[in-house]
Design a protein around this motif. Sequence first.
Motif, PDB file in Angstrom:
ATOM      1  N   PRO A   7       0.843  -1.210   0.000  1.00  0.00           N
ATOM      2  CA  PRO A   7       0.000   0.000   0.000  1.00  0.00           C
ATOM      3  C   PRO A   7       0.870   1.249   0.000  1.00  0.00           C
ATOM      4  O   PRO A   7       1.849   1.342   0.752  1.00  0.00           O
ATOM      5  N   GLY A   8       0.588   2.196  -0.838  1.00  0.00           N
ATOM      6  CA  GLY A   8       1.375   3.411  -0.903  1.00  0.00           C
ATOM      7  C   GLY A   8       1.208   4.109  -2.238  1.00  0.00           C
ATOM      8  O   GLY A   8       0.345   3.751  -3.039  1.00  0.00           O
ATOM      9  N   VAL A   9       2.065   5.091  -2.458  1.00  0.00           N
ATOM     10  CA  VAL A   9       2.032   5.881  -3.684  1.00  0.00           C
ATOM     11  C   VAL A   9       3.156   5.417  -4.605  1.00  0.00           C
ATOM     12  O   VAL A   9       4.304   5.271  -4.172  1.00  0.00           O
ATOM     13  N   TYR A  10       2.817   5.167  -5.869  1.00  0.00           N
ATOM     14  CA  TYR A  10       3.800   4.729  -6.853  1.00  0.00           C
ATOM     15  C   TYR A  10       3.906   5.794  -7.952  1.00  0.00           C
ATOM     16  O   TYR A  10       2.900   6.376  -8.367  1.00  0.00           O
ATOM     17  N   VAL A  11       5.129   6.048  -8.398  1.00  0.00           N
ATOM     18  CA  VAL A  11       5.385   7.039  -9.449  1.00  0.00           C
ATOM     19  C   VAL A  11       6.059   6.346 -10.618  1.00  0.00           C
ATOM     20  O   VAL A  11       7.020   5.593 -10.434  1.00  0.00           O
ATOM     21  N   ASP A  12       5.558   6.594 -11.810  1.00  0.00           N
ATOM     22  CA  ASP A  12       6.126   5.985 -13.004  1.00  0.00           C
ATOM     23  C   ASP A  12       6.196   7.042 -14.106  1.00  0.00           C
ATOM     24  O   ASP A  12       5.440   8.030 -14.083  1.00  0.00           O
ATOM     25  N   GLU A  13       7.107   6.869 -15.026  1.00  0.00           N
ATOM     26  CA  GLU A  13       7.228   7.759 -16.172  1.00  0.00           C
ATOM     27  C   GLU A  13       6.504   7.148 -17.362  1.00  0.00           C
ATOM     28  O   GLU A  13       6.655   5.963 -17.644  1.00  0.00           O
TER      29      GLU A  13
END
Length: 647
Positions: A7-13
């Motif tokens: 669980p959490g925030v994911y960042v992708d390009e």
Amino acid sequence: MVNVTYPGVYVDEVSSGVRPLEVASTSTPAFVGVTEMGPEDATRVTSWTEFQRVFGGFISDSFLAQSVFAYFNNGGRQCYILRVVRSDAATASVTVANRAATPVAGIRFAAKSKGSWANYLVLQIEDASADPGNGFKVSVRRQAEAEVIPQNFADTPALETFDNLSCDPASVRFVEAVLARESGLVTARMLDSNKVQKGLYRGGKDPVLPLGDNRSFQINLDGDGFQPVTLPAAAAQADLAGVAQALQTAVKALTKKKASTEKEAFDDFTCAVETVAAAGGSSRLVLRSGTEKAGSSVRIAPALDHDATAQLKLRVSDSVFEDGAAVQRPARATTVQLGDAQKDDIVKDVVPGDDGAADLLPASFGEAFRKLDTVADASLLAVPGEASTEVMNLGTAYCAGRPLKDMFFIGETGRDDQSAAAAAGFRDNLTASSYGALYYPWVKAIDPAGRSREPVLLPPSGFVAGVYARIDAARGVWKAPAGTEATLLGVVGLGREPSDAEHGNLNAKGTCVLRRFPATGMVVFGARTIAGPAEVEWKYIPVRRTAMMLRVSIYNGIQWAVFEPNDEPLWSQLRLNIGSFMTTLFRRGAFQGSSTSEAFYVKCDGDTTTQADIDLGIVNVEVGFAPVKPAEFVVVRISQKAGQASS
């Protein structure tokens, strides 16, 4: 794709899908013609200095050097040079004897290109700086066109110097490879008659005997590695011949350490006593490897204990050692003229360089054009001074026949076609093509070769190519390379001053006229191609060259699309990328219209690409543009306004 595991925030390009297209080069010319020297393949040069270094200077039977000089003076940044050589031209060479006891023809030095220019190259051959016993040094100088080489010629700075050269093909300084890689002037080739010797190691004179307890040393044959050698006690009391025999027997008993070492290096090893007559009959030991090959060698090193090298005079400081290739070296010489030397004990053979006397037919240039097939970044083509209808027809046909149609020919009338009528006749004999432009007349300029005090007549194509480059950089390829800003720098006059009426007649025929105006000097004042009635839409140079630029830019910019899934996502990306590119050009003034919809369109959808096309692996993109055409005729209407009564 992010791998979600906690669980959490994911960042992708994520790619935007935009792949910017770059504007293709439009102003790099390829000049074709005769030069003093240089390679016969298309070669890029970026300055006049580089041209002189690679292709030489001005010659009497060609205008190519003068045109390249004018091109760089008028704003050019880079160009390709394609040298055309006459069929009977010859390459200068000289064969130098080797250093064997009985010298034979050893190495042939030859110029890197054909022509008489190399007859004035002079070689100096010396021993190498790092290993004078095995290597050599070659310096290359060029004398003035005089009959006698000055006595102090070796004191003049060398054009090229190559030190620590070797005749061993396994060496990193092998002479053939080094000159082929590093020299711009000469090459070298080892001749079959040039035989190697057994590697030898000559000791110093008069060894000190008896040896006593100092009977050990280390030896390395043919690079096999150092191995210890200890002479028997009886040898310590023997004379020099006995020591030599004992040393030979001890080395022959050794076993080679490397699989690559030839067994004969040890089995046929010899050690003999040599008398040095020049030293008053002194004696010394001479050790020889058992093999005859370039890498054959003998090396001696001191032993850790009971070393005998000092007494046997086998230390490096006392000895002279030569590898198998040492005698293959060219003989020492202060001056050896490449193509004009006299045969003697050192010079075994000479072949003079020759420019040739055969006529250069138009077909010679047509064949040369094919060498540009692999040059993708040249967009202009000129054959300065070779002004004939046959050459220009071949040039425009080549430009139109290239797969991308990405080259434009800059032509000129003949030197003798100075009248407007002659220029018109020249144009009438040309095959119509929108891939070329014809310029008239020739121009007068200060002689760049310095041979004439008066201005000389030069072909205009080099000057015009520089104007193309200058205006493309400042305004863009869609701006006609003509007008008051298209000044011809370095021009002091014209071969003939055409009148307005003559200019009008020539312009109607598609001939670009050079004019002189009081406020601006000499300028290019025409912007038409030699297109015929069937190509009326391509009659202006900037329109044709803009289309060429778009074709090449889009071709290069959408290579990524090959093998992509042929469906709407691909089509939309193509529309986006090409549309963005066209919009950028529109904002720079490349197209006419007040909006992008009026200036261009890009279509790539189900209408342009049918299911049948998809089945065949084809995607069709349709691009249309509204070109900016030059304001060739500016009409100003002036009328008087009737006076009004004052109130």
